[in-house]
Write an enzyme that holds these catalytic residues in place. Structure first.
Site, PDB file in Angstrom:
ATOM      1  N   TYR A 159       0.840  -1.211   0.000  1.00 53.00           N
ATOM      2  CA  TYR A 159       0.000   0.000   0.000  1.00 53.00           C
ATOM      3  C   TYR A 159       0.875   1.262   0.000  1.00 53.00           C
ATOM      4  O   TYR A 159       0.628   2.214  -0.745  1.00 53.00           O
ATOM      5  CB  TYR A 159      -0.902  -0.050   1.235  1.00 53.00           C
ATOM      6  CG  TYR A 159      -1.933   1.053   1.333  1.00 53.00           C
ATOM      7  CD1 TYR A 159      -3.059   1.052   0.508  1.00 53.00           C
ATOM      8  CD2 TYR A 159      -1.799   2.079   2.264  1.00 53.00           C
ATOM      9  CE1 TYR A 159      -4.022   2.055   0.609  1.00 53.00           C
ATOM     10  CE2 TYR A 159      -2.754   3.076   2.375  1.00 53.00           C
ATOM     11  CZ  TYR A 159      -3.871   3.053   1.546  1.00 53.00           C
ATOM     12  OH  TYR A 159      -4.820   4.049   1.655  1.00 53.00           O
ATOM     13  N   ALA A 161       3.955   1.576  -1.075  1.00 53.41           N
ATOM     14  CA  ALA A 161       4.613   1.724  -2.384  1.00 53.41           C
ATOM     15  C   ALA A 161       3.625   2.282  -3.411  1.00 53.41           C
ATOM     16  O   ALA A 161       3.979   3.149  -4.219  1.00 53.41           O
ATOM     17  CB  ALA A 161       5.157   0.371  -2.854  1.00 53.41           C
ATOM     18  N   SER A 162       2.383   1.801  -3.355  1.00 48.98           N
ATOM     19  CA  SER A 162       1.385   2.276  -4.332  1.00 48.98           C
ATOM     20  C   SER A 162       1.092   3.756  -4.110  1.00 48.98           C
ATOM     21  O   SER A 162       1.005   4.530  -5.067  1.00 48.98           O
ATOM     22  CB  SER A 162       0.102   1.444  -4.256  1.00 48.98           C
ATOM     23  OG  SER A 162      -0.643   1.735  -3.087  1.00 48.98           O
TER      24      SER A 162
HETATM   25  P1  NDP Z   1     -13.546   1.910   0.570  1.00 49.43           P
HETATM   26  O1  NDP Z   1     -13.003   0.535   0.599  1.00 49.43           O
HETATM   27  O2  NDP Z   1     -14.618   2.284   1.542  1.00 49.43           O
HETATM   28  O3  NDP Z   1     -14.105   2.231  -0.924  1.00 49.43           O
HETATM   29  C1  NDP Z   1     -13.326   1.976  -2.034  1.00 49.43           C
HETATM   30  C2  NDP Z   1     -14.233   1.945  -3.251  1.00 49.43           C
HETATM   31  O4  NDP Z   1     -13.404   1.685  -4.401  1.00 49.43           O
HETATM   32  C3  NDP Z   1     -15.270   0.818  -3.188  1.00 49.43           C
HETATM   33  O5  NDP Z   1     -16.521   1.280  -3.636  1.00 49.43           O
HETATM   34  C4  NDP Z   1     -14.701  -0.240  -4.137  1.00 49.43           C
HETATM   35  O6  NDP Z   1     -15.653  -1.044  -4.767  1.00 49.43           O
HETATM   36  C5  NDP Z   1     -14.026   0.662  -5.175  1.00 49.43           C
HETATM   37  N1  NDP Z   1     -13.030  -0.076  -5.951  1.00 49.43           N
HETATM   38  C6  NDP Z   1     -12.146  -1.011  -5.511  1.00 49.43           C
HETATM   39  N2  NDP Z   1     -11.430  -1.489  -6.535  1.00 49.43           N
HETATM   40  C7  NDP Z   1     -11.861  -0.851  -7.654  1.00 49.43           C
HETATM   41  C8  NDP Z   1     -11.520  -0.923  -9.018  1.00 49.43           C
HETATM   42  N3  NDP Z   1     -10.588  -1.786  -9.458  1.00 49.43           N
HETATM   43  N4  NDP Z   1     -12.159  -0.122  -9.902  1.00 49.43           N
HETATM   44  C9  NDP Z   1     -13.122   0.728  -9.481  1.00 49.43           C
HETATM   45  N5  NDP Z   1     -13.510   0.847  -8.189  1.00 49.43           N
HETATM   46  C10 NDP Z   1     -12.881   0.057  -7.286  1.00 49.43           C
HETATM   47  O7  NDP Z   1     -12.283   2.876   0.676  1.00 49.43           O
HETATM   48  P2  NDP Z   1     -12.106   4.293   1.414  1.00 49.43           P
HETATM   49  O8  NDP Z   1     -13.277   5.148   1.137  1.00 49.43           O
HETATM   50  O9  NDP Z   1     -11.682   4.062   2.799  1.00 49.43           O
HETATM   51  O10 NDP Z   1     -10.817   4.853   0.637  1.00 49.43           O
HETATM   52  C11 NDP Z   1     -10.933   5.616  -0.547  1.00 49.43           C
HETATM   53  C12 NDP Z   1      -9.534   6.063  -0.968  1.00 49.43           C
HETATM   54  O11 NDP Z   1      -8.937   6.810   0.086  1.00 49.43           O
HETATM   55  C13 NDP Z   1      -8.579   4.905  -1.271  1.00 49.43           C
HETATM   56  O12 NDP Z   1      -7.744   5.253  -2.352  1.00 49.43           O
HETATM   57  C14 NDP Z   1      -7.772   4.787   0.006  1.00 49.43           C
HETATM   58  O13 NDP Z   1      -6.512   4.219  -0.222  1.00 49.43           O
HETATM   59  C15 NDP Z   1      -7.668   6.255   0.403  1.00 49.43           C
HETATM   60  N6  NDP Z   1      -7.390   6.456   1.816  1.00 49.43           N
HETATM   61  C16 NDP Z   1      -8.261   6.028   2.787  1.00 49.43           C
HETATM   62  C17 NDP Z   1      -7.986   6.274   4.113  1.00 49.43           C
HETATM   63  C18 NDP Z   1      -8.905   5.849   5.204  1.00 49.43           C
HETATM   64  O14 NDP Z   1      -8.571   6.095   6.359  1.00 49.43           O
HETATM   65  N7  NDP Z   1     -10.051   5.248   4.911  1.00 49.43           N
HETATM   66  C19 NDP Z   1      -6.751   6.957   4.514  1.00 49.43           C
HETATM   67  C20 NDP Z   1      -5.926   7.353   3.419  1.00 49.43           C
HETATM   68  C21 NDP Z   1      -6.242   7.117   2.132  1.00 49.43           C
HETATM   69  P3  NDP Z   1     -16.136  -2.442  -4.074  1.00 49.43           P
HETATM   70  O15 NDP Z   1     -16.847  -2.031  -2.832  1.00 49.43           O
HETATM   71  O16 NDP Z   1     -17.026  -3.074  -5.095  1.00 49.43           O
HETATM   72  O17 NDP Z   1     -14.892  -3.218  -3.814  1.00 49.43           O
END
Ligand code: NDP
Length: 252
Positions: A159, A161-162
């Site tokens: 994560y 690294a990404s």
């Molecule tokens: P969630 O897991 O709640 O939501 C992620 C969403 O992305 C889901 O609806 C999921 O769909 C969708 N998704 C996953 N893979 C794909 C794909 N290949 N193509 C399209 N959609 C996809 O995540 P968060 O709301 O917690 O996080 C959102 C962003 O914020 C992420 O990038 C995360 O790394 C970043 N982040 C979050 C933090 C946190 O504390 N929550 C802190 C720092 C960064 P499905 O449900 O169908 O899998």
């Protein structure tokens, strides 16, 4: 959401991974400002539910099903949005996942999956949307990174690294796209209350809360408000930046 007013009326905004969590909060915030918001996510039922939730509030929203790791799907999604709405003003690359494990136990497939969705997905959506923004000579791309991409974390090498990659990618795109008046910025959220963090063990959450100067987790709407600013002309002179929204966790 109690928030400042930005001039986003009629803007076309695409948010990836927007059916729930932070992505949904971002989509809702844009829609509440009068933007037409396109919810892009993996599952058609959850996309439809999220769109309905916005439409029922009187907002302008539509949905697209798509996997950010599928180049063909991303190409098609942005071509359709352009055709339906005449342009795309803002893309928020929010879709992201975690597959945590200590290095020695981390499976290669979990390394690859996290890099693929978080970093390659951001690359593909950015590349496809830039074609449209370049022609329009305007646009704002916002990449949701993470503080983990700035400071690393045991058990999250994939994560980190990404997200570190997303930050470096943001700077390169900002340099490359500036001459076309397309700005690219990253947001590095700290610990935000969502389903992703709900699965963390209580002791981990408590230990993080202790080291956050503001002593609390953030909310998805905190992240959404920063997106509104970065999409608006109020941030017209800001590009290539990574803005941490983390209660002071990573201040230097
Ligand atoms: P969630 O897991 O709640 O939501 C992620 C969403 O992305 C889901 O609806 C999921 O769909 C969708 N998704 C996953 N893979 C794909 C794909 N290949 N193509 C399209 N959609 C996809 O995540 P968060 O709301 O917690 O996080 C959102 C962003 O914020 C992420 O990038 C995360 O790394 C970043 N982040 C979050 C933090 C946190 O504390 N929550 C802190 C720092 C960064 P499905 O449900 O169908 O899998």
């Amino acid at each position: 959401m109690d928030t400042a007013k930005y001039n986003l009326q009629g803007k076309i905004v695409v948010v990836t991974g927007a059916a729930r969590g932070i992505g949904f909060a971002i989509a809702e915030a844009f829609a509440a400002q009068g933007a037409h918001t396109v919810i892009l996510d993996l599952n058609s039922d959850s996309v439809e539910k999220a769109v309905q939730c916005l439409v029922q509030q009187g907002y302008s929203a539509s949905g697209k099903m798509g996997d950010v790791t599928d180049a063909g799907a991303m190409e098609a999604v942005f071509a359709e949005v352009e055709k339906e709405h005449g342009g795309i003003d803002c893309l928020v690359n929010n879709a992201g996942i975690t597959r945590d494990n200590l290095m020695l136990r981390m499976k290669e497939e979990d390394w690859k999956l996290v890099l693929d969705i978080n970093l390659t997905g951001t690359f593909l959506a950015t590349q496809k949307v830039f074609k449209h923004m370049m022609r329009a000579r305007k646009g704002s791309i916002i990449n949701i990174a993470s503080v983990i991409g700035l400071m690393g974390n045991a058990g999250q090498a994939n994560y980190a690294a990404s997200k570190g990659g997303v930050i470096a990618f943001t700077k390169s795109c900002a340099k490359e796209f500036a001459s076309r008046n397309v700005r690219v910025n990253a947001i590095a959220p700290g610990f935000i209350e969502t389903e992703m963090t709900a699965s963390l063990p209580e002791d981990v959450v408590a230990s993080y809360a202790q080291v956050i100067p503001l002593k609390k987790m953030g909310s998805p709407s905190d992240v959404a408000k920063l997106c509104l600013f970065l999409a608006s002309d109020d941030s017209a002179y800001i590009t290539g930046q990574t803005i941490a929204i983390d209660g002071g966790l990573t201040m230097q």
